[in-house]
Design an enzyme around this catalytic site. Structure first.
Site, PDB file in Angstrom:
ATOM      1  N   GLU A 286      45.516  43.660  56.791  1.00 50.01           N
ATOM      2  CA  GLU A 286      46.215  44.479  55.723  1.00 50.01           C
ATOM      3  C   GLU A 286      45.361  45.003  54.541  1.00 50.01           C
ATOM      4  O   GLU A 286      45.162  44.631  53.673  1.00 50.01           O
ATOM      5  CB  GLU A 286      46.904  43.149  55.031  1.00 50.01           C
ATOM      6  CG  GLU A 286      47.884  42.595  55.889  1.00 50.01           C
ATOM      7  CD  GLU A 286      48.429  41.129  55.145  1.00 50.01           C
ATOM      8  OE1 GLU A 286      49.642  40.832  55.544  1.00 50.01           O
ATOM      9  OE2 GLU A 286      48.133  40.757  54.307  1.00 50.01           O
ATOM     10  N   PRO A 287      44.319  45.973  55.192  1.00 52.64           N
ATOM     11  CA  PRO A 287      43.529  46.480  54.029  1.00 52.64           C
ATOM     12  C   PRO A 287      44.483  47.499  53.055  1.00 52.64           C
ATOM     13  O   PRO A 287      45.317  48.403  53.354  1.00 52.64           O
ATOM     14  CB  PRO A 287      42.285  47.372  54.938  1.00 52.64           C
ATOM     15  CG  PRO A 287      43.499  47.953  56.173  1.00 52.64           C
ATOM     16  CD  PRO A 287      44.384  46.669  56.299  1.00 52.64           C
ATOM     17  N   GLY A 288      43.894  47.712  51.733  1.00 52.11           N
ATOM     18  CA  GLY A 288      44.433  48.236  50.784  1.00 52.11           C
ATOM     19  C   GLY A 288      43.507  49.031  50.211  1.00 52.11           C
ATOM     20  O   GLY A 288      43.109  50.311  50.574  1.00 52.11           O
ATOM     21  N   ARG A 289      42.582  48.376  49.339  1.00 53.71           N
ATOM     22  CA  ARG A 289      41.452  49.030  48.694  1.00 53.71           C
ATOM     23  C   ARG A 289      40.744  49.910  49.552  1.00 53.71           C
ATOM     24  O   ARG A 289      40.213  51.011  49.182  1.00 53.71           O
ATOM     25  CB  ARG A 289      40.704  47.824  48.013  1.00 53.71           C
ATOM     26  CG  ARG A 289      39.566  48.557  47.028  1.00 53.71           C
ATOM     27  CD  ARG A 289      38.684  47.416  46.690  1.00 53.71           C
ATOM     28  NE  ARG A 289      39.520  46.274  46.325  1.00 53.71           N
ATOM     29  CZ  ARG A 289      39.796  46.092  44.916  1.00 53.71           C
ATOM     30  NH1 ARG A 289      39.683  46.928  43.993  1.00 53.71           N
ATOM     31  NH2 ARG A 289      40.458  44.798  44.759  1.00 53.71           N
ATOM     32  N   ARG A 325      42.428  48.496  35.505  1.00 54.87           N
ATOM     33  CA  ARG A 325      41.376  47.641  36.230  1.00 54.87           C
ATOM     34  C   ARG A 325      40.272  47.111  35.064  1.00 54.87           C
ATOM     35  O   ARG A 325      40.028  46.129  35.037  1.00 54.87           O
ATOM     36  CB  ARG A 325      40.671  48.171  37.063  1.00 54.87           C
ATOM     37  CG  ARG A 325      41.907  48.559  38.210  1.00 54.87           C
ATOM     38  CD  ARG A 325      41.231  48.943  39.792  1.00 54.87           C
ATOM     39  NE  ARG A 325      40.583  47.733  40.326  1.00 54.87           N
ATOM     40  CZ  ARG A 325      39.523  47.503  40.545  1.00 54.87           C
ATOM     41  NH1 ARG A 325      38.380  48.519  39.909  1.00 54.87           N
ATOM     42  NH2 ARG A 325      38.826  46.327  40.827  1.00 54.87           N
ATOM     43  N   TYR A 329      40.105  43.193  34.471  1.00 51.12           N
ATOM     44  CA  TYR A 329      39.179  42.603  35.033  1.00 51.12           C
ATOM     45  C   TYR A 329      37.793  42.718  34.484  1.00 51.12           C
ATOM     46  O   TYR A 329      36.684  42.482  35.264  1.00 51.12           O
ATOM     47  CB  TYR A 329      39.295  42.919  36.667  1.00 51.12           C
ATOM     48  CG  TYR A 329      40.355  42.869  37.299  1.00 51.12           C
ATOM     49  CD1 TYR A 329      41.097  41.581  37.555  1.00 51.12           C
ATOM     50  CD2 TYR A 329      40.991  44.078  37.735  1.00 51.12           C
ATOM     51  CE1 TYR A 329      42.336  41.673  38.157  1.00 51.12           C
ATOM     52  CE2 TYR A 329      42.212  44.082  38.578  1.00 51.12           C
ATOM     53  CZ  TYR A 329      42.853  43.012  38.581  1.00 51.12           C
ATOM     54  OH  TYR A 329      43.951  42.925  39.450  1.00 51.12           O
ATOM     55  N   CYS A 355      46.513  51.493  21.396  1.00 49.33           N
ATOM     56  CA  CYS A 355      46.353  50.460  20.115  1.00 49.33           C
ATOM     57  C   CYS A 355      46.041  49.186  20.548  1.00 49.33           C
ATOM     58  O   CYS A 355      46.455  48.219  20.120  1.00 49.33           O
ATOM     59  CB  CYS A 355      47.575  50.601  19.297  1.00 49.33           C
ATOM     60  SG  CYS A 355      48.954  49.794  20.416  1.00 49.33           S
ATOM     61  N   GLU A 356      44.802  48.956  21.306  1.00 50.10           N
ATOM     62  CA  GLU A 356      44.445  47.756  21.961  1.00 50.10           C
ATOM     63  C   GLU A 356      42.870  48.090  21.697  1.00 50.10           C
ATOM     64  O   GLU A 356      42.221  48.773  22.461  1.00 50.10           O
ATOM     65  CB  GLU A 356      44.809  47.193  23.097  1.00 50.10           C
ATOM     66  CG  GLU A 356      46.187  47.302  23.470  1.00 50.10           C
ATOM     67  CD  GLU A 356      46.889  45.868  23.096  1.00 50.10           C
ATOM     68  OE1 GLU A 356      46.007  45.050  22.914  1.00 50.10           O
ATOM     69  OE2 GLU A 356      48.190  45.819  23.184  1.00 50.10           O
ATOM     70  N   TYR A 384      44.819  50.508  43.395  1.00 54.67           N
ATOM     71  CA  TYR A 384      45.024  49.748  42.157  1.00 54.67           C
ATOM     72  C   TYR A 384      45.014  50.553  40.876  1.00 54.67           C
ATOM     73  O   TYR A 384      44.666  50.035  39.685  1.00 54.67           O
ATOM     74  CB  TYR A 384      44.571  48.328  42.090  1.00 54.67           C
ATOM     75  CG  TYR A 384      44.563  47.866  43.377  1.00 54.67           C
ATOM     76  CD1 TYR A 384      45.804  47.058  43.839  1.00 54.67           C
ATOM     77  CD2 TYR A 384      43.643  47.614  44.183  1.00 54.67           C
ATOM     78  CE1 TYR A 384      45.792  46.524  44.898  1.00 54.67           C
ATOM     79  CE2 TYR A 384      43.771  46.777  45.420  1.00 54.67           C
ATOM     80  CZ  TYR A 384      44.964  46.289  45.572  1.00 54.67           C
ATOM     81  OH  TYR A 384      45.277  45.643  47.011  1.00 54.67           O
TER      82      TYR A 384
HETATM   83  N1  LLP Z   1      47.293  41.412  51.813  1.00 55.69           N
HETATM   84  C1  LLP Z   1      47.551  40.530  50.715  1.00 55.69           C
HETATM   85  C2  LLP Z   1      48.821  39.446  51.282  1.00 55.69           C
HETATM   86  C3  LLP Z   1      47.227  40.804  49.404  1.00 55.69           C
HETATM   87  O1  LLP Z   1      47.590  39.977  48.359  1.00 55.69           O
HETATM   88  C4  LLP Z   1      46.283  41.822  49.170  1.00 55.69           C
HETATM   89  C5  LLP Z   1      45.710  42.095  47.773  1.00 55.69           C
HETATM   90  C6  LLP Z   1      46.003  42.923  50.325  1.00 55.69           C
HETATM   91  C7  LLP Z   1      46.527  42.726  51.413  1.00 55.69           C
HETATM   92  C8  LLP Z   1      45.273  43.975  50.011  1.00 55.69           C
HETATM   93  O2  LLP Z   1      43.827  43.562  49.759  1.00 55.69           O
HETATM   94  P1  LLP Z   1      42.676  44.654  49.342  1.00 55.69           P
HETATM   95  O3  LLP Z   1      42.537  45.345  50.674  1.00 55.69           O
HETATM   96  O4  LLP Z   1      43.183  45.768  48.612  1.00 55.69           O
HETATM   97  O5  LLP Z   1      41.641  43.871  48.994  1.00 55.69           O
HETATM   98  N2  LLP Z   1      44.661  44.647  41.120  1.00 55.69           N
HETATM   99  C9  LLP Z   1      43.507  44.038  41.850  1.00 55.69           C
HETATM  100  C10 LLP Z   1      43.483  43.794  43.497  1.00 55.69           C
HETATM  101  C11 LLP Z   1      44.514  43.016  43.533  1.00 55.69           C
HETATM  102  C12 LLP Z   1      44.705  42.690  44.960  1.00 55.69           C
HETATM  103  C13 LLP Z   1      46.075  41.749  45.387  1.00 55.69           C
HETATM  104  N3  LLP Z   1      46.349  41.565  46.815  1.00 55.69           N
HETATM  105  C14 LLP Z   1      42.394  45.089  41.666  1.00 55.69           C
HETATM  106  O6  LLP Z   1      42.810  46.238  40.863  1.00 55.69           O
HETATM  107  O7  LLP Z   1      41.312  44.977  41.967  1.00 55.69           O
END
Ligand code: LLP
Length: 421
Positions: A286-289, A325, A329, A355-356, A384
């Site tokens: 499940e890659p996102g980033r 971000r 963080y 305004c922060e 993100y």
């Molecule tokens: N699967 C699950 C169950 C997750 O909770 C997440 C991310 C992913 C996959 C995807 O993860 P990735 O490959 O993108 O690392 N807003 C934060 C990141 C929060 C990630 C939450 N879960 C940021 O901007 O760094």
């Protein structure tokens, strides 16, 4: 981020001059490289060819419909975390058998929607959730395929807010309870247990925590099978880290402090495969980033420069509502000029109009010297970034552009002030 590069001191995305996009479409503006997204996806997939697998893109990183359709064309599945994301995945055309639904707090109507949509699996995180899924499944007279998210208690050594696989985190079922909860799930009449799921955190830049997690999963699958629970799917989650500092190099840019680039995407996958293969399971990721982060930038314009005592500020037209971000963080994004006009640097805070005090994009940062009306690019903002935007201070959300070679496509119009409610 090879598709963002300087040519004659001006920054391009693929074959398009970014300054022209900023002038034509205004700022703040998200710009994505189509080729970079496709290449990232293919780099992830290459080590998996010939194996039973699905790469479910995590929509939370960036759920723009055009990007979803692009990834679908490449063969991706979808990892969703809400009814809204499931709606987008279905709208984009992802086949239900390649959709999984994770999340610690699924509502009954979301479970109902997922089961009616016949998605591959719900990844459950507690005995109460399992009970509810079973009830909804019985009501709909459709067995619910479920994977259990197990928390391996492994420290991914990333930011505490995006660490999810430790005992003290709210996510998943603890490793000690795994067998008991699997047995409970298998006893529920509406549930068909299909697999085990884990996700230990995000922006993980070391290989070891992933290898440890793979070993944990392989051992768990063995124990479950011994206990008569025949899981056939392993969902490894996401979390693969990307390079934020020094993402782009040019002799005029200051060298940023964090110099060690993370492993390449394919290396992460190659490292865990030998262990995961042993399970004989169908593999889910499940890659996102790692698919979209370095494919996107946020363009912004310098509104003012000012000095308060010893501190220098560059006030830009993008704020924490456009890119959360750094505020949330203290995340690091390299910031570079669209046109290199000087080799001089100065130490500044790059701040937004909100305004922060927490509304900053960079703090105490060596930046190329800039002046009013210069354009800057905030790098590695594809993940993100837009998905965490808000209307705080009644600011309309930015537009999004997809570049493909010389072609430019608006994939989301800038939100109109008149549409704010
Ligand atoms: N699967 C699950 C169950 C997750 O909770 C997440 C991310 C992913 C996959 C995807 O993860 P990735 O490959 O993108 O690392 N807003 C934060 C990141 C929060 C990630 C939450 N879960 C940021 O901007 O760094």
């Amino acid at each position: 981020m090879q598709y963002f590069r300087y040519q004659d001191n001006e920054l391009y995305c693929e074959d398009v001059l970014l300054k022209e996009l900023a002038e034509e479409f205004g700022t703040p503006l998200y710009v994505y490289s189509r080729r970079q997204i496709v290449e990232n996806f293919r780099a992830f997939e290459a080590p998996l060819v010939g194996m039973d697998h699905v790469i479910c893109y995590a929509l939370k990183a960036n759920a723009n419909l055009s990007l979803l359709k692009l990834l679908l064309q490449e063969g991706a599945g979808a990892d969703v975390v809400s009814g809204g994301e499931l709606h987008l995945a279905i709208q984009a055309g992802f086949p239900p058998e390649r959709i999984t639904f994770a999340g610690v707090g699924k509502r009954e109507d979301e479970i109902d929607y997922a089961l009616r949509s016949n998605i591959f699996s719900l990844n459950a995180e507690s005995p109460q959730e399992l009970q509810l899924i079973s009830l909804v499944a019985l009501r709909l007279q459709t067995p619910a395929r479920v994977a259990l998210r197990i928390n391996p208690d492994i420290d991914p050594q990333s930011h505490p807010y995006i660490t999810t696989g430790l005992k003290q985190n709210k996510f998943g079922i603890s490793a000690e309870e795994a067998l008991r909860v699997f047995q409970f799930a298998a006893s529920l009449p509406g549930i068909q247990v299909v697999g085990v799921h884990t996700h230990i955190g995000s922006q993980i830049t070391k290989i070891e925590p992933f290898v440890e997690t793979a070993k944990f999963l392989a051992e768990l699958v063995r124990k479950l099978r011994e206990a008569g629970i025949n899981v056939q799917h392993v969902d490894f989650g996401g979390g693969f880290g990307v390079q934020y500092a020094n993402a782009l190099r040019h002799e005029a840019l200051p060298l940023e402090p964090d110099n060690a680039p993370p492993p390449k995407l394919g290396q992460f996958v190659e490292a865990v495969l030998p262990v995961l293969k042993e399970t004989g399971c169908f593999l889910w990721f499940e890659p996102g980033r790692s698919i979209v982060a370095d494919a996107g930038v946020l363009l912004t314009k310098v509104l003012y420069t000012k000095e308060n005592g010893a501190r220098k500020f560059v006030v830009v037209d993008a704020g924490m509502n456009d890119l959360l971000r750094p505020s949330l963080y203290n995340a690091y994004h390299q910031i570079v000029p669209l046109k290199i006009e000087t080799y001089e640097h100065h130490r500044v805070d790059v701040v937004g109009p909100i305004c922060e005090t927490g509304d900053f994009l960079a703090r105490d940062r060596m930046l190329s010297k800039v002046k009013r009306n210069d354009y800057l690019s905030i790098l590695t903002a594809g993940a993100y970034g837009f998905s965490s935007t808000s209307n705080y201070n009644a600011r309309p959300r930015p537009a999004e552009i997809l570049v493909n070679g010389e072609k430019v496509r608006v994939i989301r119009e800038r939100e109109a002030v008149e549409r704010l409610r």
